[in-house]
Design a protein around this motif. Structure first.
Motif, mmCIF file in Angstrom:
data_model
loop_
_atom_site.group_PDB
_atom_site.id
_atom_site.type_symbol
_atom_site.label_atom_id
_atom_site.label_comp_id
_atom_site.label_asym_id
_atom_site.label_seq_id
_atom_site.Cartn_x
_atom_site.Cartn_y
_atom_site.Cartn_z
ATOM 1 N N PHE A 34 0.840 -1.189 0.000
ATOM 2 C CA PHE A 34 0.000 0.000 0.000
ATOM 3 C C PHE A 34 0.884 1.251 0.000
ATOM 4 O O PHE A 34 1.929 1.283 0.642
ATOM 5 C CB PHE A 34 -0.902 0.025 1.240
ATOM 6 N N TYR A 36 0.841 5.353 0.836
ATOM 7 C CA TYR A 36 0.131 6.423 1.524
ATOM 8 C C TYR A 36 0.877 7.739 1.318
ATOM 9 O O TYR A 36 2.084 7.775 1.090
ATOM 10 C CB TYR A 36 0.060 6.152 3.034
ATOM 11 N N LEU A 46 -4.562 6.902 2.025
ATOM 12 C CA LEU A 46 -4.210 5.826 1.097
ATOM 13 C C LEU A 46 -4.287 6.343 -0.331
ATOM 14 O O LEU A 46 -5.293 6.927 -0.739
ATOM 15 C CB LEU A 46 -5.163 4.639 1.283
ATOM 16 N N THR A 49 -3.279 0.744 -3.946
ATOM 17 C CA THR A 49 -2.905 -0.599 -3.538
ATOM 18 C C THR A 49 -2.115 -1.222 -4.675
ATOM 19 O O THR A 49 -2.595 -1.262 -5.823
ATOM 20 C CB THR A 49 -4.159 -1.440 -3.243
ATOM 21 N N LYS B 98 -7.740 -2.665 3.182
ATOM 22 C CA LYS B 98 -7.352 -1.261 3.232
ATOM 23 C C LYS B 98 -7.598 -0.716 4.628
ATOM 24 O O LYS B 98 -8.582 -1.055 5.289
ATOM 25 C CB LYS B 98 -8.195 -0.452 2.243
ATOM 26 N N LEU B 99 -6.700 0.147 5.055
ATOM 27 C CA LEU B 99 -6.854 0.807 6.344
ATOM 28 C C LEU B 99 -7.274 2.255 6.128
ATOM 29 O O LEU B 99 -6.742 2.930 5.248
ATOM 30 C CB LEU B 99 -5.544 0.767 7.123
ATOM 31 N N PHE B 101 -7.331 5.724 8.192
ATOM 32 C CA PHE B 101 -6.726 6.277 9.388
ATOM 33 C C PHE B 101 -7.517 7.429 9.961
ATOM 34 O O PHE B 101 -8.114 8.234 9.229
ATOM 35 C CB PHE B 101 -5.290 6.757 9.070
#
Lengths: 116, 111
Positions: A34, A36, A46, A49, B98-99, B101
């Motif tokens: 991933f 970010y 994000l 992916t 998926k995270l 936050f």
């Protein structure tokens, strides 16, 4: 936990140039990574992916032609910021997921990009 | 988009005191995770709590999860100066792991 490295840790470039950031999983094979982005004093957002052997999946609002992601092997994913502009200056962090650790993600140390 | 909110945004305490940070989220989740980030560094995973768990401990850390209120708290007991960092909650709703936050809490522990 898994070890993830990023290179470079810091990069300063001129506006209009392209910058490549590498994310490596050092001790396990990561089919998914991933990417970010984190602006100063803000949280992580994000971007995409990265899937080994296939195209990356981008989050809404992230330009795929500007942020090129390549995940050619099980241990390496790269993010290329093309034609960088000052507004692209940010902290870019990658993470991988160890399938043996239930949904825990392991983060790289981050790359600080400054575009002049 | 960010779905989590955390409070307080910033917390300053004396060494030895306890620090409590709260996190709220908006959708159903599979699990909720807490991470720590030292200034300018990557994130360190602290603890994961599954949606069917209510409380979890790890050393000086205690995490609670209330799925009915869609909230979680992180308690750090007997804080140390080395605990100074930003703390983020992140939720996993099961969409490709998926995270999402939260906004984070900046904790400063004064010695």
């Amino acid at each position: 936990g898994a070890v993830v490295s990023q290179h470079p840790s810091r990069v300063i470039c001129k506006s209009g140039t392209s910058v490549k950031i590498e994310c490596r999983s050092l001790d396990f094979q990561a089919t998914t990574m991933f990417w970010y982005r984190q602006f100063p004093k803000q949280s992580l957002m994000l971007m995409a992916t990265s899937n080994e052997g296939s195209k990356a999946t981008y989050e809404q609002g992230v330009e795929k032609d500007k942020f090129l992601i390549n995940h050619a092997s099980l241990t390496l994913s790269t993010l290329t910021v093309t034609s960088a502009h000052p507004e692209d200056s940010s902290f870019y962090i990658c993470s991988t997921q160890d399938r043996d650790s239930y949904n825990e993600q392991f983060f790289g140390p981050g790359t600080r990009l400054t575009v002049l | 988009s960010q779905q989590g909110e955390e409070d307080p945004q910033a917390l300053s305490i004396q060494e030895g005191e306890n620090a409590t940070m709260n996190c709220s989220y908006k959708t159903s989740i599979n699990n909720l995770q807490w991470y720590r980030q030292n200034s300018g560094r990557g994130l360190v995973h602290l603890i994961l709590i599954r949606s069917n768990e209510r409380e979890k401990h790890s050393g000086r850390l205690r995490v609670t999860l209330d799925t009915s209120k869609k909230s979680s708290s992180l308690l750090i007991t007997a804080s140390r100066a080395a605990d100074t960092a930003s703390y983020f909650c992140a939720t996993d709703a099961g969409y490709g792991n998926k995270l999402v936050f939260g906004a984070g809490t900046i904790l400063r522990v004064k010695s």
